[in-house]
Design a protein around this motif. Structure first.
Motif, mmCIF file in Angstrom:
data_model
loop_
_atom_site.group_PDB
_atom_site.id
_atom_site.type_symbol
_atom_site.label_atom_id
_atom_site.label_comp_id
_atom_site.label_asym_id
_atom_site.label_seq_id
_atom_site.Cartn_x
_atom_site.Cartn_y
_atom_site.Cartn_z
ATOM 1 N N VAL A 48 -6.418 -64.249 -36.556
ATOM 2 C CA VAL A 48 -5.299 -64.797 -35.782
ATOM 3 C C VAL A 48 -5.545 -66.265 -35.440
ATOM 4 O O VAL A 48 -4.708 -67.123 -35.695
ATOM 5 C CB VAL A 48 -5.076 -63.995 -34.491
ATOM 6 N N VAL A 63 1.570 -67.470 -36.468
ATOM 7 C CA VAL A 63 1.458 -67.639 -35.015
ATOM 8 C C VAL A 63 1.439 -69.104 -34.612
ATOM 9 O O VAL A 63 1.443 -69.415 -33.408
ATOM 10 C CB VAL A 63 0.204 -66.922 -34.447
ATOM 11 N N PHE A 67 1.133 -69.364 -30.454
ATOM 12 C CA PHE A 67 -0.143 -68.999 -29.845
ATOM 13 C C PHE A 67 -1.007 -70.250 -29.666
ATOM 14 O O PHE A 67 -0.983 -71.163 -30.498
ATOM 15 C CB PHE A 67 -0.910 -68.020 -30.733
ATOM 16 N N MET A 82 -0.310 -66.363 -25.703
ATOM 17 C CA MET A 82 0.663 -65.920 -26.704
ATOM 18 C C MET A 82 2.057 -66.004 -26.115
ATOM 19 O O MET A 82 2.373 -65.297 -25.157
ATOM 20 C CB MET A 82 0.345 -64.483 -27.135
ATOM 21 N N ASP A 89 3.766 -58.808 -33.751
ATOM 22 C CA ASP A 89 2.497 -59.187 -33.127
ATOM 23 C C ASP A 89 1.779 -57.987 -32.511
ATOM 24 O O ASP A 89 0.654 -58.128 -32.023
ATOM 25 C CB ASP A 89 2.730 -60.236 -32.038
#
Length: 121
Positions: A48, A63, A67, A82, A89
Motif C-alpha cells: 500500500v 491510493v 492516503f 486514509m 480499500d
C-alpha cells in the motif's frame, strides 16, 4: 521479542477517513523502512505505502492522493491517514518494518498482527 502493534481500524462509510498507527512493542535500536500492506478476502497481500527513514515515500497507484504515510522517528511510529475511502480499500491492513534491535544487530523485517478496515454503506 519485539512485535509491531497496529491500531485504528474499523468500519467507515465510502468517502470516509481512518487513521492507522503502528509501533514496536519493546525497545529497539533503529527502524529503517516502514510499510503498510493490506489483504482483501480471497486475495494476496499487497503493498500500500512505504516511508524510508529519511522520509521518502512510495504509494500503490490506486491510493495516491487519498492516503498519506508518515512517521515519527522519536516515537518509532508509522501512521497511515486514509481519506476518500472506497469499498475496494476493505481488508486487513498490516504494518511491516525493518528493525535493528541493537546497534550491532542485522536489521530484520517484522510484521504486525493486522487491523481490519471495512468500507461499506
Amino acid at each position: 521479542q519485539v512485535q509491531l502493534v497496529e491500531s485504528g481500524g474499523g468500519l467507515v462509510q465510502p468517502g470516509g477517513s481512518l487513521r492507522l498507527s503502528c509501533a514496536p512493542s519493546g525497545s529497539i535500536f533503529s527502524i529503517n523502512v516502514m510499510r503498510w500492506f493490506r489483504q482483501a478476502p480471497g486475495k494476496q497481500r499487497e503493498f500500500v505505502a512505504a516511508i524510508a527513514a529519511e522520509g521518502t515515500t512510495n504509494y500503490k497507484d490506486s491510493v495516491k492522493g487519498r492516503f498519506t504515510i508518515s512517521r515519527d522517528n522519536a516515537k518509532n511510529t508509522v501512521n497511515l491517514q486514509m481519506n476518500g475511502l472506497e469499498p475496494e480499500d476493505t481488508g486487513v491492513y498490516y504494518c511491516n518494518a525493518v528493525i535493528a534491535l541493537f546497534r550491532t544487530s542485522v536489521p530484520q523485517g517484522y510484521w504486525g498482527q493486522g487491523t481490519q478496515v471495512t468500507v461499506s454503506s
